[in-house]
Write a protein that holds these residues in place. Structure first.
Motif, PDB file in Angstrom:
ATOM      1  N   THR A 186       0.836  -1.193   0.000  1.00 50.35           N
ATOM      2  CA  THR A 186       0.000   0.000   0.000  1.00 50.35           C
ATOM      3  C   THR A 186       0.872   1.244   0.000  1.00 50.35           C
ATOM      4  OG1 THR A 186      -1.671  -1.172   1.297  1.00 50.35           O
ATOM      5  CG2 THR A 186      -1.873   1.218   1.183  1.00 50.35           C
ATOM      6  N   LEU A 187       0.542   2.185  -0.867  1.00 50.61           N
ATOM      7  CA  LEU A 187       1.171   3.504  -0.882  1.00 50.61           C
ATOM      8  C   LEU A 187       0.118   4.520  -0.475  1.00 50.61           C
ATOM      9  CD1 LEU A 187       3.527   5.416  -1.622  1.00 50.61           C
ATOM     10  CD2 LEU A 187       2.626   5.468  -3.953  1.00 50.61           C
ATOM     11  N   SER A 188       0.377   5.267   0.621  1.00 47.85           N
ATOM     12  CA  SER A 188      -0.646   6.146   1.185  1.00 47.85           C
ATOM     13  C   SER A 188      -0.061   7.485   1.599  1.00 47.85           C
ATOM     14  CB  SER A 188      -1.292   5.491   2.416  1.00 47.85           C
ATOM     15  OG  SER A 188      -1.830   4.227   2.096  1.00 47.85           O
ATOM     16  N   THR A 189      -0.902   8.506   1.551  1.00 48.00           N
ATOM     17  CA  THR A 189      -0.572   9.825   2.084  1.00 48.00           C
ATOM     18  C   THR A 189      -1.403  10.062   3.332  1.00 48.00           C
ATOM     19  OG1 THR A 189      -0.119  10.653  -0.129  1.00 48.00           O
ATOM     20  CG2 THR A 189      -0.455  12.291   1.592  1.00 48.00           C
ATOM     21  N   THR A 194       2.680  12.781   5.475  1.00 54.54           N
ATOM     22  CA  THR A 194       3.708  11.760   5.314  1.00 54.54           C
ATOM     23  C   THR A 194       3.262  10.774   4.249  1.00 54.54           C
ATOM     24  OG1 THR A 194       2.739  10.470   7.121  1.00 54.54           O
ATOM     25  CG2 THR A 194       4.549  11.956   7.681  1.00 54.54           C
ATOM     26  N   VAL A 195       4.220  10.180   3.557  1.00 54.93           N
ATOM     27  CA  VAL A 195       3.934   9.216   2.492  1.00 54.93           C
ATOM     28  C   VAL A 195       4.570   7.890   2.894  1.00 54.93           C
ATOM     29  CG1 VAL A 195       4.121   8.706   0.033  1.00 54.93           C
ATOM     30  CG2 VAL A 195       3.931  11.079   0.809  1.00 54.93           C
ATOM     31  N   ALA A 196       3.758   6.852   3.000  1.00 50.14           N
ATOM     32  CA  ALA A 196       4.229   5.568   3.514  1.00 50.14           C
ATOM     33  C   ALA A 196       4.008   4.469   2.491  1.00 50.14           C
ATOM     34  CB  ALA A 196       3.513   5.215   4.818  1.00 50.14           C
ATOM     35  N   ILE A 234       8.473   5.068   5.677  1.00 53.09           N
ATOM     36  CA  ILE A 234       7.712   6.317   5.732  1.00 53.09           C
ATOM     37  C   ILE A 234       8.603   7.494   5.367  1.00 53.09           C
ATOM     38  CG2 ILE A 234       6.259   7.778   7.190  1.00 53.09           C
ATOM     39  CD1 ILE A 234       6.070   5.225   9.035  1.00 53.09           C
ATOM     40  N   ALA A 235       8.196   8.231   4.353  1.00 49.46           N
ATOM     41  CA  ALA A 235       8.848   9.491   3.994  1.00 49.46           C
ATOM     42  C   ALA A 235       8.127  10.628   4.708  1.00 49.46           C
ATOM     43  CB  ALA A 235       8.814   9.708   2.480  1.00 49.46           C
ATOM     44  N   THR A 240      10.579  14.291   0.030  1.00 50.97           N
ATOM     45  CA  THR A 240      11.538  13.225   0.317  1.00 50.97           C
ATOM     46  C   THR A 240      11.122  11.915  -0.345  1.00 50.97           C
ATOM     47  OG1 THR A 240      10.383  12.742   2.401  1.00 50.97           O
ATOM     48  CG2 THR A 240      12.222  14.264   2.501  1.00 50.97           C
ATOM     49  N   HIS A 241       9.824  11.677  -0.461  1.00 51.53           N
ATOM     50  CA  HIS A 241       9.342  10.475  -1.140  1.00 51.53           C
ATOM     51  C   HIS A 241       9.758  10.478  -2.610  1.00 51.53           C
ATOM     52  CE1 HIS A 241       6.761   7.205  -2.400  1.00 51.53           C
ATOM     53  NE2 HIS A 241       6.066   8.009  -3.183  1.00 51.53           N
TER      54      HIS A 241
END
Length: 806
Positions: A186-189, A194-196, A234-235, A240-241
């Protein structure tokens, strides 16, 4: 201007959004543009301009020796021209340089100069090629990640393997038991931007019963349980992501094809080829100045920093659900109740030499000081450790008196700076002329206890030593206090330089070995109820969804800890190509010949489905701070925190194979793959409470951007929300006004100052003045939120491993 709340806050990341299952939805318009303030800016072209100017000067020198071959290349790379530099032009130049040979009529001095010019140009051209590749990847990934600019956006890909058994007669009474294993990415904001990237494995068990009354009419019920665990990278921001994605893509492309990269990783140390190319370019800068006769513009090369290291987190959770459904001809009604509890444990990194707002560094904490002393003792016990800096450290540890500790520690910092200058210079020179520098570099590495010439052990040893030198307690006297502050600043500046060095090294290894980590825990318990209505319609299906979810979140951040109620209304449309083909065959049976693999396909029960959804979502929030007796009565209860419009899509493909075991009993084996996306297209932060807009401001604050610039970003992205908040603050008894007064008190702002600050909103003012008032208010309130966050029991103590990694 006070420091940014995010620059000195204890990071409490929002990880709870990672388990919110995305609804299948259709992509839509109204996305933020490429210049959206939440997205990262375009790459800086200044380093390419400097590189091109240097190459053009060298080509002009080379053209004077071999004009026929290099005159066209010099014209192509003219820095004053309108045509930008391309990678194709650089490849052409590199091929020309590789084939270049000195003319027979050249003198020995001209031959030597020709060779130096060609070698230097090759180094600069390869570095420019790497930088152009990195910038193109930044642009590509920035455009690809635009859908994740707003919180709540996510994409989930799931691979499922299932096995179970069915009992009974299909279409009459049937019971099923099934177990499934899932791997999910999973890619989530998150709510704090933060982007994880989350990777989990799950085990599920399902039990269902279906009763058929007539053709297309029936009812059923089911129950399921699930346990999942995994980890997340986590970015801290979208910037940074994107940088991490771009650096990874650049490394893959510079490393050759996939097979070649696999062989290199299996039989050799990990290499950062971007850093190697740029370090070589930095190593030949003195040679460039000599060849150009020191006639360059004085501008220096400043290549991009290495990719930021993401924060690591562990994730686990349980989920149970009950479902009931009714089918009535072409339609169906489904009710789902769900309960789940998720736990997120993140290791928040802290640079040991970074001073906080109060001027203290984490290295000065007693527990960290003790761990550093153990690590330094292990480093000094290494027989090979003969560095002059380590000699000064030995003397400091052996001294019975601390009267001269500060001057000696300051001298050790200066000595370490000199040694790092040598390591950095030799490391760069070893990339250009390995035979000349490798032996001396290996000797310097042995002085720091390393058995090899790798950069990582030396950097770790130096950073540990700097943190130990900085860890002396603050003195009380004025003169000693000034010397102590100078020591702190000197250590922080040198440590930052070592962390940001362009030398090729494994940044993740150095980061993990030289940072302290603070454990942060988040827990989320959710109860939800959903109602789905669907109807079959050629060529697919239509449906509507209504759901309500209540979540209780334990979080160190006071702006997020509390109870949420989320109401969601959605419309969806789907299509199954297999069902469409079957319907066409049924309507016109005479027009179709039997398919050769029809029996095989029928036995495999394949599924292929595509659908899209549009959602309207209301999020209500009640803060846990309302338990505080000082919390104002006017601000109690649930407040509307955000209103969102979401769109997206889902695609699913699978195969299920029934295996008859006995009359009325069959085993079912299956595999499926699904990709589901949800993207927040529009978001409004109402003025009924301060929580949402204050959290957004603090989430936008970074160390690389000033508070004023961050405020401008917020005005661009949430200007209407701030205008509504300004009007609400003009009402003395409104909930935002009372909340602001509470936070100002938490920030230890005097009552007189708080009254004056809030009274300014009651007076008429133009837009610019109102924005300035809001900015000052947000800055003051931010201090109060950080104090409450730092005192949270969900944040653990800062820890540092006692093992020496050097």
């Amino acid at each position: 201007m006070p420091p940014s709340p995010r620059s000195h806050r204890i990071e409490a990341l929002d990880l709870t959004y990672l388990h919110v299952a995305p609804q299948p939805i259709q992509a839509a318009a109204n996305m933020p543009s490429a210049s959206s303030p939440i997205l990262p800016p375009a790459a800086n072209d200044d380093v390419v301009d400097v590189n091109v100017a240097q190459m053009h000067g060298l080509l002009a020198q080379l053209a004077a020796l071999d004009s026929g071959r290099f005159r066209r290349a010099a014209a192509t790379l003219d820095p004053t021209g309108a045509k930008p530099l391309t990678r194709d032009a650089l490849r052409t130049l590199l091929r020309t340089l590789k084939a270049s040979r000195a003319a027979v009529e050249m003198t020995p001095q001209e031959r030597q100069r020709h060779r130096m010019l060609c070698q230097t140009l090759q180094v600069l051209a390869r570095a420019a090629d790497a930088e152009l590749l990195l910038q193109s990847q930044i642009t590509r990934h920035r455009n690809a990640q635009m859908d994740y600019a707003l919180p709540g956006s996510q994409t989930r890909s799931t691979t499922t393997v299932s096995g179970g058994a069915g009992f009974g007669m299909q279409g009459a009474v049937e019971a099923r038991v099934e177990a499934r294993g899932q791997h999910e990415t999973t890619l989530s904001t998150g709510e704090d931007l933060t982007v994880a990237t989350l990777r989990t494995r799950a085990m599920q068990a399902d039990l269902s019963v279906q009763v058929g009354i007539a053709d297309g009419v029936g009812t059923g019920a089911g129950a399921s349980a699930e346990y999942r665990s995994g980890h997340a990278d986590i970015a801290t921001s979208m910037r940074t992501h994107v940088e991490a994605l771009a650096h990874a893509s650049t490394e893959r492309r510079l490393g050759g094809n996939r097979l070649l990269r696999a062989v290199k990783e299996a039989f050799g140390p990990r290499r950062d080829r971007y850093a190697e190319r740029t370090s070589r370019a930095l190593a030949v800068q003195s040679q460039v100045a000599m060849l150009l006769g020191h006639a360059d513009s004085g501008r220096t090369l400043a290549f991009s920093a290495h990719a930021p290291v993401p924060i690591q987190a562990k994730v686990s959770g349980f989920k149970g659900s009950l479902t009931a459904n009714v089918g009535f001809g072409a339609g169906a009604l489904r009710v789902t109740g769900e309960a789940k509890k998720d736990t997120f444990i993140a290791a928040l990194p802290t640079r040991l030499t970074e001073r906080n707002a109060s001027g203290m560094a984490p290295s000065g904490e007693p527990a960290i000081r003790k761990a550093l002393d153990t690590r330094i003792a292990a480093l000094l016990s290494t027989p090979r450790a003969g560095s002059p800096t380590l000699g000064l450290v030995r003397g400091l540890r052996a001294a019975a008196s601390n009267d001269d500790a500060l001057p000696l520690r300051r001298a050790a910092v200066d000595q370490l700076r000199s040694e790092f200058d040598h390591v950095e210079a030799l490391g760069r020179h070893a990339l250009v002329a390995p035979g000349q520098a490798r032996t001396i570099l290996a000797s310097l590495c042995r002085d720091w206890g390393s058995a090899t010439a790798a950069n990582e052990p030396v950097m770790i040893g130096m950073l540990d030593t700097l943190a130990w030198l900085q860890s002396v307690p603050s003195p009380c006297s004025g003169a000693d206090s000034a010397a102590w502050s100078d020591l702190q600043d000197a250590v922080q500046a040198l440590a930052t330089r070592i962390h940001d060095t362009q030398l090729p090294h494994d940044a993740r290894q150095v980061h993990q070995a030289t940072h302290g980590f603070r454990e942060m825990t988040q827990r989320v318990a959710t109860l939800s109820l959903a109602l789905d209505v669907s109807a079959a319609a050629l060529p697919g299906s239509l449906g509507a969804t209504a759901s309500v979810a209540r979540s209780v979140r334990e979080d160190p951040d006071p702006l997020r800890a509390g109870t949420y109620v989320v109401l969601t209304l959605g419309l969806q449309a789907g299509a199954e190509p297999g069902a469409i083909i079957a319907e066409v065959q049924r309507q016109w049976p005479s027009s179709w010949e039997p398919l050769p693999a029809q029996e095989l396909l029928s036995s495999l029960s394949p599924t292929l489905a595509v659908n899209g959804t549009a959602q309207y979502q209301l999020r209500f929030f009640r803060s846990d701070l309302q338990r505080d007796v000082e919390w104002p009565e006017a601000a109690r209860g649930f407040h509307l925190q955000s209103v969102r419009v979401n769109t997206g899509n889902a695609r699913r493909a699978g195969v299920k194979v029934p295996v008859p075991l006995a009359p009325g009993v069959a085993a079912n084996l299956g595999v499926a793959y699904e990709v589901a996306s949800t993207h927040t297209r529009r978001e409004t932060l109402p003025a009924s409470s301060l929580d949402g807009i204050l959290l957004r401001y603090q989430s936008l604050c970074t160390k690389v951007r000033s508070n004023a610039d961050t405020w401008d970003v917020l005005l661009t992205s949430n200007g209407p929300d701030l205008a509504r908040l300004g009007k609400a603050l003009a009402l003395p008894g409104s909930a935002p006004t009372q909340e602001a007064r509470y936070w100002l008190k938490q920030a230890e702002v005097s009552t007189v100052e708080a009254d004056a600050m809030l009274a300014g909103f009651e007076r008429p003012a133009d837009t610019a003045i109102r924005h300035t008032q809001l900015f000052e208010l947000f800055e003051a309130m931010g201090k109060g939120t950080q104090l409450r966050k730092a005192a949270s029991p969900l944040l653990g103590e800062l820890t540092l491993s006692t093992a020496s990694h050097a």
